[in-house]
Write a protein that holds these residues in place. Structure first.
Motif, PDB file in Angstrom:
ATOM      1  N   HIS A 137       0.842  -1.212   0.000  1.00  0.00           N
ATOM      2  CA  HIS A 137       0.000   0.000   0.000  1.00  0.00           C
ATOM      3  C   HIS A 137       0.872   1.256   0.000  1.00  0.00           C
ATOM      4  CE1 HIS A 137      -3.533   2.533   1.088  1.00  0.00           C
ATOM      5  NE2 HIS A 137      -2.611   3.225   1.745  1.00  0.00           N
ATOM      6  N   ASP A 138       1.833   1.295   0.905  1.00  0.00           N
ATOM      7  CA  ASP A 138       2.647   2.508   1.038  1.00  0.00           C
ATOM      8  C   ASP A 138       3.474   2.770  -0.222  1.00  0.00           C
ATOM      9  OD1 ASP A 138       1.545   2.525   3.515  1.00  0.00           O
ATOM     10  OD2 ASP A 138       3.421   2.375   4.648  1.00  0.00           O
ATOM     11  N   ALA A 139       3.915   1.696  -0.884  1.00  0.00           N
ATOM     12  CA  ALA A 139       4.696   1.890  -2.115  1.00  0.00           C
ATOM     13  C   ALA A 139       3.789   2.444  -3.216  1.00  0.00           C
ATOM     14  CB  ALA A 139       5.314   0.561  -2.558  1.00  0.00           C
ATOM     15  N   VAL A 140       2.606   1.841  -3.376  1.00  0.00           N
ATOM     16  CA  VAL A 140       1.674   2.299  -4.410  1.00  0.00           C
ATOM     17  C   VAL A 140       1.297   3.754  -4.173  1.00  0.00           C
ATOM     18  CG1 VAL A 140      -0.726   2.058  -5.184  1.00  0.00           C
ATOM     19  CG2 VAL A 140       0.720   0.038  -4.979  1.00  0.00           C
ATOM     20  N   ARG A 141       1.109   4.104  -2.905  1.00  0.00           N
ATOM     21  CA  ARG A 141       0.625   5.446  -2.588  1.00  0.00           C
ATOM     22  C   ARG A 141       1.766   6.431  -2.338  1.00  0.00           C
ATOM     23  NH1 ARG A 141      -4.767   6.846  -1.607  1.00  0.00           N
ATOM     24  NH2 ARG A 141      -5.745   5.568  -3.187  1.00  0.00           N
ATOM     25  N   GLY A 142       2.983   5.908  -2.343  1.00  0.00           N
ATOM     26  CA  GLY A 142       4.136   6.796  -2.376  1.00  0.00           C
ATOM     27  C   GLY A 142       4.603   7.381  -1.053  1.00  0.00           C
ATOM     28  N   VAL A 143       3.961   7.017   0.064  1.00  0.00           N
ATOM     29  CA  VAL A 143       4.383   7.587   1.351  1.00  0.00           C
ATOM     30  C   VAL A 143       4.290   6.521   2.444  1.00  0.00           C
ATOM     31  CG1 VAL A 143       3.874   9.311   3.156  1.00  0.00           C
ATOM     32  CG2 VAL A 143       3.669   9.929   0.744  1.00  0.00           C
ATOM     33  N   ALA A 144       5.372   6.363   3.184  1.00  0.00           N
ATOM     34  CA  ALA A 144       5.373   5.384   4.274  1.00  0.00           C
ATOM     35  C   ALA A 144       4.377   5.808   5.348  1.00  0.00           C
ATOM     36  CB  ALA A 144       6.770   5.301   4.875  1.00  0.00           C
ATOM     37  N   GLY A 145       3.711   4.835   5.919  1.00  0.00           N
ATOM     38  CA  GLY A 145       2.766   5.126   7.010  1.00  0.00           C
ATOM     39  C   GLY A 145       1.348   5.387   6.515  1.00  0.00           C
ATOM     40  N   SER A 146       1.155   5.346   5.189  1.00  0.00           N
ATOM     41  CA  SER A 146      -0.189   5.702   4.716  1.00  0.00           C
ATOM     42  C   SER A 146      -1.217   4.611   5.024  1.00  0.00           C
ATOM     43  CB  SER A 146      -0.197   6.075   3.238  1.00  0.00           C
ATOM     44  OG  SER A 146       0.509   5.173   2.462  1.00  0.00           O
ATOM     45  N   LEU A 147      -0.825   3.341   5.016  1.00  0.00           N
ATOM     46  CA  LEU A 147      -1.816   2.306   5.354  1.00  0.00           C
ATOM     47  C   LEU A 147      -2.224   2.417   6.824  1.00  0.00           C
ATOM     48  CD1 LEU A 147      -3.564  -0.074   4.579  1.00  0.00           C
ATOM     49  CD2 LEU A 147      -1.681  -1.606   5.138  1.00  0.00           C
TER      50      LEU A 147
END
Ligand SMILES: C[S@@+](CC[C@H](N)C(=O)[O-])C[C@H]1O[C@@H](n2cnc3c(N)ncnc32)[C@H](O)[C@@H]1O
Lengths: 395, 147
Positions: A137-147
């Motif tokens: 999730h975080d890779a797809v959305r480009g920011v760590a901690g987003s999930l």
């Protein structure tokens, strides 16, 4: 008591036949500012547009909606919670009686922010999740901690009694674990799951294989619905099936014997079959321009200059009401025009795929185990990263 | 959560809702441009119907006993008093109320009128939420004083 239900059914039928004076629902990109960098973002969200409607301008649009009978407004973006006045807009919209929903990525959404939305009368919150796995999730959305943010947002919203939906984009990245996400959402008490095919528009567009990506993405989406039907059935959850259109699909996560079954989402537009253009919705851009759908980037009017009632009579919307044209986003992807029939709606995907030249000379790679597709540029983060490296025009 | 409610109590809530809407500038602005009349047909447990007419316009906010012909009302709703209470405090959404058969819309409104009615309910719901939140944070309030 039958006539209340009859009224609701009549309303849906009138909407479906395109006879309402105004669209029942508006999807409003209130800002293009965003704190994430999803590779496929249809809104190509990065930072605020200089001509974004200000608070007064946005309230004037909401006034027009209330006067015209637009019942449902969904604030999205970009990330709508980056707008400082979003709480004021939610409060104003619900004061006008509009059923008001908001989509968020959940990043940095502290519980107080949700409390403020509840205080403003928000009626539904949609949170986007692409995997149960933080790394994906975080890779797809480009920011760590987003999930972690997305999950926390859902939990607090449920705790506050807010209706919730989880929104999943079907890509090569999300595809394998969607069943896990489906079960997770049920366990958490989420009311609705919205499954979205990945549309090759905005940041998703511009690869060498947009048409192929669209066709394969459509198949992935349809096969995901089938997979979820098999999982949902024993749990008493009905997963609607689609065969030709592949339009975002709402799935009610309450069992049919639940007293509030089919009550979750606004009025169930996403559960209604068929293209919603010209019948159920419009999409508003940050500057007040109106598109026929979030994924159909064809302007049909401007709310700075016109009422939504007038815009609702735009030639493209009238044409969409009069003809069964399939998905107009795909009309653009495959032909460059919104006012022609979607070729993928009237021709078999296999036939169209066979006609498309394979990029380069390399033979198509074999499908990965458990994934019924060949990797296609546009359908995964990896392919986008490869694009950024090989294409000098991309930043 | 309340389990029962009389017609008199539901009517008192409607009146309270209208009184609370007096402080809302968005509703005042809408009232300057339009009006709303809702005929409520309250169902008693014995099946009898008690009609009340709610009328709202710039110079009038009232809920009075008695019926009018359906033609004269913008909206006609048949429901039990408890359902109305649950709608106005947010326990039940309008769509759920309709789908579950608890709220019977006997005369369909125009969409702008329906929005106007929802506007009164929404602002009342928020008003009550805020009043409760204030009561919980005010020093010496019942919530604070409880052991
Ligand atoms: C653009 S986002 C904006 C709201 C918010 N920032 C969020 O992440 O939900 C709205 C929804 O569109 C989805 N989406 C973005 N690009 C898409 C595309 N190309 N095709 C299909 N859905 C897409 C997102 O995953 C999200 O569920």
């Amino acid at each position: 008591m039958q006539s209340g239900m009859t009224w609701l059914k009549d309303y849906m039928a009138t909407a479906k036949s395109g006879e309402l004076a105004a669209p029942p629902s508006a999807w409003w990109i209130v800002t293009r500012a965003c704190n994430l960098k999803c590779y496929y973002c249809f809104a190509d969200a990065r930072k605020r547009d200089p001509d974004e409607l200000d608070t007064a301008g946005a309230k004037a649009v909401l006034d027009d909606f209330a006067d015209s009978g637009v019942m449902f407004v969904t604030f999205l973006g970009g990330e709508p919670l980056t707008r400082k006045d979003i709480y004021e807009l939610v409060d104003y919209s619900t004061d006008l009686g509009i059923y008001t929903a908001l989509l968020t990525n959940g990043l940095n959404v502290r519980p107080e922010k949700i409390d403020k939305l509840v205080d403003g009368g928000l009626e539904m919150i949609g949170v986007s999740i692409d995997s149960k796995d933080d790394a994906v999730h975080d890779a797809v959305r480009g920011v760590a901690g987003s999930l972690a943010g997305a999950k926390g947002t859902i939990r607090h919203a449920i705790q506050r009694g807010l209706r919730t939906s989880v929104r999943i984009v079907v890509s090569e990245d999300s595809y394998p674990a969607i069943p896990d996400l489906f079960r997770w959402a049920i366990d958490e008490g989420v009311e609705e799951l919205i499954l979205l095919p990945i549309f090759m528009v905005g940041r998703a567009a511009g690869g060498a294989e947009d048409r192929r990506a669209d066709l394969v993405g459509k198949q992935l989406f349809l096969s995901t619905l089938e997979r979820l039907r098999d999982i949902g059935e024993p749990l008493g959850i009905t997963v609607p099936q689609q065969t030709r259109l592949a339009c975002p699909q709402g799935i009610e996560l309450r069992a049919p014997d639940h007293e509030l079954h089919h009550a979750g989402h606004a009025v169930g537009f996403e559960q209604s079959a068929g293209c919603k253009v010209g019948r159920f919705m419009v999409s508003v851009q940050p500057n007040g321009d109106v598109f026929s759908c979030p994924f159909v980037h064809a302007k049909v009017g401007s709310l700075r200059e016109q009422s939504i009632v007038d815009i609702w009579q735009a030639p493209l919307l009238r044409k969409a009401r009069a003809e069964d044209m399939g998905c107009l986003a795909r009309s653009i992807i495959h032909t460059g025009r919104a006012d022609v029939t979607d070729p993928t709606y009237v021709r078999p995907a296999a036939e169209m795929l066979a006609e498309l030249p394979l990029p380069g000379t390399a033979p198509a790679p074999a499908p990965v185990a458990e994934q019924p597709f060949f990797p296609v540029d546009g359908l995964s983060l990896a392919s986008h990263r490869a694009r950024a490296v090989t294409s000098p025009t991309r930043s | 959560m309340r389990e029962t409610m009389t017609v008199a109590e539901a009517v008192a809530e409607l009146r309270d809702m209208l009184a609370a809407s007096g402080g809302n500038p968005t509703i005042a602005d809408r009232l300057a441009r339009g009006s709303l009349s809702v005929l409520y047909e309250f169902e008693n447990p014995d099946g009898t119907i008690e009609p009340y007419l709610m009328r709202v316009r710039r110079d009038l906010r009232e809920v009075a006993p008695g019926a009018v012909s359906y033609d004269e009302a913008d909206i006609v709703i048949r429901t039990e008093p408890l359902t109305l209470h649950r709608l106005s405090n947010g326990e039940l959404g309008g769509r759920e109320a309709i789908v579950s058969g608890r709220l019977d819309i006997r005369k369909a409104p125009s969409m702008p009128k329906l929005l106007f009615m929802r506007s009164l309910f929404n602002s009342y719901k928020k008003h009550r939420l805020r009043t409760e939140a204030d009561a919980q944070t005010t020093p010496g309030s019942a919530a604070e004083a409880a052991p």
